[in-house]
Motif scaffolding. Sequence first.
Motif, short mmCIF file in Angstrom:
data_model
loop_
_atom_site.label_atom_id
_atom_site.label_comp_id
_atom_site.label_asym_id
_atom_site.label_seq_id
_atom_site.Cartn_x
_atom_site.Cartn_y
_atom_site.Cartn_z
N UNK A 2 -11.68 1.06 0.15
CA UNK A 2 -11.15 0.61 -0.81
C UNK A 2 -9.63 0.08 -0.32
N UNK A 3 -10.13 -1.77 -0.76
CA UNK A 3 -8.43 -2.41 -0.29
C UNK A 3 -7.85 -2.92 -1.48
N UNK A 4 -7.04 -2.86 -2.11
CA UNK A 4 -5.81 -3.69 -3.00
C UNK A 4 -6.14 -5.34 -2.41
N UNK A 5 -6.34 -6.13 -2.80
CA UNK A 5 -6.12 -7.47 -2.42
C UNK A 5 -6.21 -8.29 -3.39
N UNK A 6 -4.93 -8.90 -3.73
CA UNK A 6 -4.54 -9.47 -5.05
C UNK A 6 -4.72 -8.75 -6.17
N UNK A 7 -3.60 -7.93 -6.57
CA UNK A 7 -4.26 -6.90 -7.03
C UNK A 7 -5.42 -6.32 -7.86
N UNK A 8 -5.79 -6.37 -6.84
CA UNK A 8 -7.74 -6.23 -7.39
C UNK A 8 -8.13 -5.15 -6.43
N UNK A 9 -8.88 -4.01 -6.96
CA UNK A 9 -9.71 -2.97 -5.88
C UNK A 9 -10.73 -3.42 -5.33
N UNK A 10 -11.13 -3.90 -3.98
CA UNK A 10 -12.59 -3.46 -3.77
C UNK A 10 -13.38 -2.84 -2.66
N UNK A 11 -14.20 -2.07 -3.32
CA UNK A 11 -14.92 -1.98 -1.66
C UNK A 11 -15.70 -2.21 -1.21
N UNK A 12 -15.43 -1.35 0.33
CA UNK A 12 -15.96 -2.36 1.58
C UNK A 12 -16.63 -0.76 1.67
N UNK A 59 -2.98 -5.92 -0.01
CA UNK A 59 -3.25 -7.29 0.80
C UNK A 59 -3.59 -8.22 -0.17
N UNK A 60 -2.77 -9.55 0.32
CA UNK A 60 -2.28 -11.58 -0.50
C UNK A 60 -2.42 -12.40 0.86
N UNK A 61 -3.85 -12.62 0.05
CA UNK A 61 -4.32 -14.03 0.23
C UNK A 61 -3.99 -15.09 -0.67
N UNK A 62 -3.62 -15.74 -0.12
CA UNK A 62 -2.66 -16.97 -0.42
C UNK A 62 -3.42 -18.34 0.10
#
Length: 68
Positions: A2-12, A59-62
């Motif tokens: 699980x990764x925190x990307x732009x304040x949301x959790x995603x599962x890989x 992680x922050x993606x801009x």
Amino acid sequence: MELQINNQKFHFEQTEISIQAMLDLQAPNKQKGLAVAVNSTVISKANWGNYLLKPEDDILIITATQGG
């Protein structure tokens, strides 16, 4: 993983994933004009393929936009 990307959790499914691999899964057609920061540190696009993410990374993606 699980990764925190732009304040949301995603599962890989992968146990190790690079920034580039994560972007290939999350935004396969929208990779121009992006900047990525991991734990408040901007990671150069040249290093995206080598930088392995950890589950505790924030992680922050801009995305660059046009305007005036």
